[in-house]
Scaffold this motif. Structure first.
Motif, PDB file in Angstrom:
ATOM      1  N   ASP A 143       4.907  -0.152   8.094  1.00 43.52           N
ATOM      2  CA  ASP A 143       6.318  -0.537   8.020  1.00 43.52           C
ATOM      3  C   ASP A 143       6.472  -1.856   7.275  1.00 43.52           C
ATOM      4  OD1 ASP A 143       7.240   1.670   9.357  1.00 43.52           O
ATOM      5  OD2 ASP A 143       7.037   0.727  11.322  1.00 43.52           O
ATOM      6  N   ARG A 144       5.395  -2.615   7.286  1.00 46.79           N
ATOM      7  CA  ARG A 144       5.471  -3.924   6.653  1.00 46.79           C
ATOM      8  C   ARG A 144       4.909  -3.911   5.244  1.00 46.79           C
ATOM      9  NH1 ARG A 144       4.464  -8.869  10.368  1.00 46.79           N
ATOM     10  NH2 ARG A 144       4.089  -7.072  11.679  1.00 46.79           N
ATOM     11  N   TYR A 145       3.782  -3.251   5.069  1.00 55.41           N
ATOM     12  CA  TYR A 145       3.094  -3.306   3.776  1.00 55.41           C
ATOM     13  C   TYR A 145       3.232  -2.036   2.947  1.00 55.41           C
ATOM     14  CZ  TYR A 145       1.063  -7.421   5.860  1.00 55.41           C
ATOM     15  OH  TYR A 145       0.903  -8.638   6.456  1.00 55.41           O
ATOM     16  N   GLN A 165     -12.729  -2.355  -0.039  1.00 53.20           N
ATOM     17  CA  GLN A 165     -11.295  -2.111   0.017  1.00 53.20           C
ATOM     18  C   GLN A 165     -10.614  -3.105   0.939  1.00 53.20           C
ATOM     19  OE1 GLN A 165     -10.173   1.913   1.043  1.00 53.20           O
ATOM     20  NE2 GLN A 165      -8.063   1.583   0.355  1.00 53.20           N
ATOM     21  N   LYS A 166     -11.233  -3.338   2.083  1.00 54.41           N
ATOM     22  CA  LYS A 166     -10.644  -4.262   3.041  1.00 54.41           C
ATOM     23  C   LYS A 166     -10.571  -5.668   2.456  1.00 54.41           C
ATOM     24  CE  LYS A 166     -10.773  -5.720   7.836  1.00 54.41           C
ATOM     25  NZ  LYS A 166     -11.357  -5.514   9.169  1.00 54.41           N
ATOM     26  N   ASN A 167     -11.649  -6.081   1.813  1.00 55.72           N
ATOM     27  CA  ASN A 167     -11.650  -7.414   1.205  1.00 55.72           C
ATOM     28  C   ASN A 167     -10.577  -7.546   0.150  1.00 55.72           C
ATOM     29  OD1 ASN A 167     -13.697  -8.489   2.722  1.00 55.72           O
ATOM     30  ND2 ASN A 167     -15.306  -7.786   1.332  1.00 55.72           N
ATOM     31  N   ARG A 168     -10.495  -6.548  -0.694  1.00 58.32           N
ATOM     32  CA  ARG A 168      -9.489  -6.611  -1.759  1.00 58.32           C
ATOM     33  C   ARG A 168      -8.091  -6.715  -1.192  1.00 58.32           C
ATOM     34  NH1 ARG A 168     -10.462  -3.435  -7.205  1.00 58.32           N
ATOM     35  NH2 ARG A 168     -12.724  -3.559  -7.423  1.00 58.32           N
ATOM     36  N   LEU A 169      -7.815  -5.921  -0.159  1.00 60.09           N
ATOM     37  CA  LEU A 169      -6.480  -5.944   0.429  1.00 60.09           C
ATOM     38  C   LEU A 169      -6.199  -7.278   1.104  1.00 60.09           C
ATOM     39  CD1 LEU A 169      -6.260  -2.316   1.828  1.00 60.09           C
ATOM     40  CD2 LEU A 169      -4.867  -3.319   0.018  1.00 60.09           C
ATOM     41  N   VAL A 175       0.828  -1.212   0.000  1.00 63.41           N
ATOM     42  CA  VAL A 175       0.000   0.000   0.000  1.00 63.41           C
ATOM     43  C   VAL A 175       0.860   1.259   0.000  1.00 63.41           C
ATOM     44  CG1 VAL A 175      -1.869  -1.145   1.240  1.00 63.41           C
ATOM     45  CG2 VAL A 175      -0.102   0.103   2.504  1.00 63.41           C
ATOM     46  N   LEU A 176       0.227   2.336  -0.363  1.00 65.91           N
ATOM     47  CA  LEU A 176       0.845   3.655  -0.334  1.00 65.91           C
ATOM     48  C   LEU A 176      -0.171   4.586   0.322  1.00 65.91           C
ATOM     49  CD1 LEU A 176       3.607   3.817  -1.589  1.00 65.91           C
ATOM     50  CD2 LEU A 176       2.585   4.622  -3.689  1.00 65.91           C
ATOM     51  N   THR A 177       0.319   5.623   0.993  1.00 66.88           N
ATOM     52  CA  THR A 177      -0.640   6.552   1.599  1.00 66.88           C
ATOM     53  C   THR A 177      -1.002   7.635   0.586  1.00 66.88           C
ATOM     54  OG1 THR A 177       0.980   8.134   2.453  1.00 66.88           O
ATOM     55  CG2 THR A 177       0.500   6.202   3.815  1.00 66.88           C
ATOM     56  N   TYR A 178      -2.104   8.322   0.858  1.00 66.81           N
ATOM     57  CA  TYR A 178      -2.548   9.399  -0.032  1.00 66.81           C
ATOM     58  C   TYR A 178      -1.446  10.440  -0.186  1.00 66.81           C
ATOM     59  CZ  TYR A 178      -7.168   7.389   0.508  1.00 66.81           C
ATOM     60  OH  TYR A 178      -8.224   6.531   0.496  1.00 66.81           O
ATOM     61  N   GLY A 179      -0.818  10.770   0.914  1.00 66.81           N
ATOM     62  CA  GLY A 179       0.233  11.780   0.880  1.00 66.81           C
ATOM     63  C   GLY A 179       1.413  11.340   0.040  1.00 66.81           C
ATOM     64  N   VAL A 232      -4.424   2.258  -1.739  1.00 64.77           N
ATOM     65  CA  VAL A 232      -4.125   3.574  -1.166  1.00 64.77           C
ATOM     66  C   VAL A 232      -4.907   3.758   0.129  1.00 64.77           C
ATOM     67  CG1 VAL A 232      -4.056   6.046  -1.578  1.00 64.77           C
ATOM     68  CG2 VAL A 232      -3.814   4.470  -3.495  1.00 64.77           C
ATOM     69  N   VAL A 233      -4.171   3.977   1.211  1.00 65.45           N
ATOM     70  CA  VAL A 233      -4.806   4.153   2.520  1.00 65.45           C
ATOM     71  C   VAL A 233      -4.277   5.435   3.163  1.00 65.45           C
ATOM     72  CG1 VAL A 233      -5.070   1.682   2.853  1.00 65.45           C
ATOM     73  CG2 VAL A 233      -3.015   2.836   3.693  1.00 65.45           C
ATOM     74  N   ASN A 234      -4.826   5.818   4.286  1.00 66.69           N
ATOM     75  CA  ASN A 234      -4.363   7.056   4.903  1.00 66.69           C
ATOM     76  C   ASN A 234      -3.096   6.848   5.731  1.00 66.69           C
ATOM     77  OD1 ASN A 234      -5.085   6.255   7.531  1.00 66.69           O
ATOM     78  ND2 ASN A 234      -7.146   7.073   7.281  1.00 66.69           N
ATOM     79  N   ALA A 235      -2.536   7.932   6.181  1.00 68.97           N
ATOM     80  CA  ALA A 235      -1.232   7.901   6.834  1.00 68.97           C
ATOM     81  C   ALA A 235      -1.260   7.171   8.163  1.00 68.97           C
ATOM     82  CB  ALA A 235      -0.705   9.322   7.031  1.00 68.97           C
ATOM     83  N   GLN A 236      -2.443   6.896   8.652  1.00 75.24           N
ATOM     84  CA  GLN A 236      -2.549   6.125   9.892  1.00 75.24           C
ATOM     85  C   GLN A 236      -2.635   4.631   9.606  1.00 75.24           C
ATOM     86  OE1 GLN A 236      -4.778   9.112   9.623  1.00 75.24           O
ATOM     87  NE2 GLN A 236      -2.840   9.975  10.317  1.00 75.24           N
ATOM     88  N   GLY A 237      -2.572   4.270   8.345  1.00 73.93           N
ATOM     89  CA  GLY A 237      -2.660   2.860   7.992  1.00 73.93           C
ATOM     90  C   GLY A 237      -4.084   2.361   8.016  1.00 73.93           C
ATOM     91  N   LYS A 238      -5.029   3.287   7.965  1.00 72.52           N
ATOM     92  CA  LYS A 238      -6.431   2.881   8.007  1.00 72.52           C
ATOM     93  C   LYS A 238      -7.143   3.228   6.699  1.00 72.52           C
ATOM     94  CE  LYS A 238      -7.642   4.998  11.899  1.00 72.52           C
ATOM     95  NZ  LYS A 238      -8.354   5.326  13.132  1.00 72.52           N
TER      96      LYS A 238
END
Length: 130
Positions: free
Chosen positions: A113-115, A94-98, A38-42, A75-81
């Motif tokens: 840190d992992r994904y 989104q959760k299912n796909r991930l 994943v990558l964050t929006y920022g 793409v998820v937010n900077a909090q990993g959510k």
DNA sequence: TAATTGACCGATC
DNA sequence: AGATCGGCCAATT
């Protein structure tokens, strides 16, 4: 009295060519996110060339043509959510796909840190566990 | 024309 | 760890 915000808004509004170009860069960046990461929006915003445009990334992704199968779920937010309201259809999809890609949620959060992309690179360079 | 709205972020407490 | 807050800025109301 017109607000400063409105002035700025006016100046750059109405499909500035810059913005539309940037939107395409966003699509490219998102396309480049490897499966299971994943990558964050920022980060997407920055990699596409506009460091402060995190909030615009969602707009850009919404505009993406259906046919291109953009992996928007990576793409998820900077909090990993996930940024959709919890329980909404978008959230669940989104959760299912991930999860289908092997991404693990702990208390509704992804360990960036992992994904995260950076995490992925570190894994390759460091060969660290998981 | 003006106000509000987000699939956000970083600093701060 | 979680909550608040100010900043962000195109699009929508």
């Amino acid at each position: 009295m017109i607000s400063v915000n409105q002035q700025l808004n006016k100046k750059t509004t109405s499909a500035s060519p810059d913005f539309n170009t940037w939107v395409k860069s966003v699509w490219q960046v998102v396309q480049g996110i490897p499966r299971g990461h994943v990558l964050t929006y920022g980060e997407v915003a920055r990699l596409a060339g506009m460091s402060r445009a995190a909030r615009r990334v969602s707009q850009a992704m919404r505009r993406a043509p259906r046919g291109m199968n953009l992996p928007w779920h990576r793409v998820v937010n900077a909090q990993g959510k996930i940024s959709f309201p919890e329980g909404s259809s978008g959230y669940l999809e989104q959760k299912n796909r991930l999860q289908d890609e092997g991404v693990v949620f702990i208390k509704g959060k992804i360990d960036l840190d992992r994904y995260g992309y950076r995490g992925a690179l570190d894994s390759l360079l460091w060969g660290n566990p998981l």
